[in-house]
Design an enzyme around this catalytic site. Structure first.
Site, PDB file in Angstrom:
ATOM      1  N   SER A 180     -30.590 -23.377  19.351  1.00 48.72           N
ATOM      2  CA  SER A 180     -29.582 -22.795  20.232  1.00 48.72           C
ATOM      3  C   SER A 180     -28.486 -23.770  20.637  1.00 48.72           C
ATOM      4  O   SER A 180     -27.369 -23.355  20.910  1.00 48.72           O
ATOM      5  CB  SER A 180     -30.243 -22.220  21.483  1.00 48.72           C
ATOM      6  OG  SER A 180     -30.889 -23.243  22.218  1.00 48.72           O
ATOM      7  N   HIS A 229     -31.038 -16.780  17.887  1.00 51.89           N
ATOM      8  CA  HIS A 229     -29.674 -16.964  17.387  1.00 51.89           C
ATOM      9  C   HIS A 229     -29.537 -16.659  15.897  1.00 51.89           C
ATOM     10  O   HIS A 229     -28.491 -16.908  15.308  1.00 51.89           O
ATOM     11  CB  HIS A 229     -29.188 -18.385  17.678  1.00 51.89           C
ATOM     12  CG  HIS A 229     -29.084 -18.650  19.141  1.00 51.89           C
ATOM     13  ND1 HIS A 229     -27.969 -18.325  19.880  1.00 51.89           N
ATOM     14  CD2 HIS A 229     -29.987 -19.157  20.019  1.00 51.89           C
ATOM     15  CE1 HIS A 229     -28.184 -18.647  21.144  1.00 51.89           C
ATOM     16  NE2 HIS A 229     -29.398 -19.146  21.257  1.00 51.89           N
ATOM     17  N   LYS A 280     -28.084 -11.114  22.382  1.00 49.68           N
ATOM     18  CA  LYS A 280     -27.118 -12.016  21.777  1.00 49.68           C
ATOM     19  C   LYS A 280     -26.310 -11.253  20.732  1.00 49.68           C
ATOM     20  O   LYS A 280     -25.507 -10.410  21.095  1.00 49.68           O
ATOM     21  CB  LYS A 280     -27.838 -13.266  21.289  1.00 49.68           C
ATOM     22  CG  LYS A 280     -28.277 -14.080  22.514  1.00 49.68           C
ATOM     23  CD  LYS A 280     -29.190 -15.235  22.266  1.00 49.68           C
ATOM     24  CE  LYS A 280     -29.478 -15.926  23.601  1.00 49.68           C
ATOM     25  NZ  LYS A 280     -30.698 -16.724  23.584  1.00 49.68           N
TER      26      LYS A 280
END
Ligand SMILES: *Cc1c(COP(=O)(O)O)cnc(C)c1O
Length: 392
Positions: free
Chosen positions: A181, A209, A240
């Site tokens: 990250s 991610h 995200k």
């Protein structure tokens, strides 16, 4: 404040003195490639909303329909009366999308990591954790009360050494992120999986991610590296790239049954609200049928990182839309940030303990929806301020 609480003032002063003070900047409006802060429009280069889905019209519509049909609140935990059918639909879609046997939705990624690790190892297990793993993984490890050994970042040989030195154990787990990250690099998952297999260890990957970003149509790095269906658990978030909120864990049918029965952060919390579930479902539908946004994201990423290297910045290896622009010192990093904001560029400085001491940085993240003009404006400011501060 009472005498008994005077330690708070002292502690706050210590945080300030160390250059580690944290505070908010308020965003006036939706999450986009440009956002409004203090009435000024700034280019947003620090969001995890990689594909721009957080304000996508299709997600809006899905949320509105869900509110009309199912209302606003989750009502109760999943095991009481909060298991709205959208939970089932989302889990089925997630499992299919990730090519795993089954999925379970958690309220947040933080809770997912805290909830699964103690279930996997019990108290008497051992956990091998990458040195740069996210706080939620670290806390999951601590909560488990298992033995923990930290292995060197993305280093399968270092991991093997740790495993061999650890000796006997009952249940053992290797845990790593796929895309890290704060560094944006990618773990060599196939090599780590080989160590797991050789040594009879479980393996869990955090794809916070990577989901929506890597692999075919954004299926993630586990898919990309040919490991779908092979690992003990694959975790990811919905907040995200998927533009919604919440998280999930994929694994075998048996693992999911065990989590439903044992995972405290799953059991003792309220179900996600219908609108959140519906937007996550819509995001997956969108990814499955259209890869355009992901291609734009990668085009922006490649352009921006190439330009940064040419300007002479230290951006390490950037293999993802997360680009760490290394600075080192805390105050200098925050000064860089402040000057960027004066130029209408929003990039956050990241300091310890989020990253190791002495490795403060600007964490730049690209989005599919950045225009070339946005990126050129940011590069111009980065170049000028980088020179002013003698970083390049
Ligand atoms: C953001 C993040 C989480 C936490 O997910 P939330 O849904 O935001 O709680 C977990 N792991 C990693 C690697 C993350 O970056």
């Amino acid at each position: 404040m009472s005498w008994a609480e005077s330690w708070i003032v002292k502690e706050l002063a210590e945080i300030k003195d160390a250059g580690l003070w944290r505070s908010f900047r308020s965003v006036q409006g939706a999450q986009e490639a440009r956002v409004k802060i203090n009435g000024r429009e700034v280019v947003n280069l620090c969001s995890n909303n990689y594909l721009g889905l957080a304000n996508h019209p299709r997600l809006h519509e899905a949320a509105q329909k869900a509110v009309k049909k199912f209302g606003c609140g989750g009502g109760a935990s999943r095991l009481i009366c909060g298991n709205n059918v959208l939970n089932d639909e989302l889990e089925e879609r997630l499992a299919r999308f990730k090519r795993e046997e089954r999925a379970l939705v958690f309220s947040t990624g933080y809770q997912a990591n805290m909830g699964i690790i103690p279930v996997l190892t019990g108290r008497d297990g051992i956990i091998f954790s990458d040195r740069l793993n996210h706080a939620s993984i670290i806390d999951g490890v601590r909560l488990s009360r298992s033995k923990a050994r930290i292995y060197p970042h993305c280093d399968p040989a270092g991991l093997r050494k740790e495993v061999e030195e650890a000796g006997g154990y009952d249940r053992g787990l290797i845990v790593t992120e796929s895309v890290f990250s704060m560094d944006g690099d990618i773990a060599p998952l196939a090599e780590i999986a080989q160590v797991a297999e050789e040594k009879g260890l479980m393996m869990m990957v955090d794809e916070a991610h990577a989901t929506g970003v890597l692999g075919e149509n954004g299926r993630g790095a586990v898919n990309e590296q040919g490991l779908a269906g092979e690992l003990t658990a694959v975790m990811g978030t919905l907040g995200k790239a998927l533009g919604s909120f919440g998280a999930y864990i994929c694994g075998s049918n048996e693992l999911i049954d065990l989590l439903i029965n044992r995972s405290r952060t799953f059991i003792f919390t309220t179900s996600l609200p219908p609108a959140v579930l519906a937007t996550a479902i819509e995001a997956i539908k969108l990814l499955e049928t259209n890869d355009t946004l992901r291609r734009l994201l990668w085009a922006n990423t490649k352009y921006f990182s190439k330009e940064l290297v040419q300007l002479g910045f230290d951006v390490r290896v950037s293999e993802s839309p997360i680009i760490p622009l290394m600075i080192g010192e805390n105050d200098l990093t925050m000064e860089f940030c402040r000057r960027l904001l004066e130029r209408d560029i929003l990039i956050q400085g990241i300091r310890p303990p989020t990253v190791p001491k002495g490795s403060a940085r600007l964490r730049i993240t690209l989005m599919a929806t950045h225009s070339r003009e946005d990126l050129e404006k940011a590069l111009e400011a980065l170049k000028d301020i980088g020179r002013e501060l003698h970083i390049i």
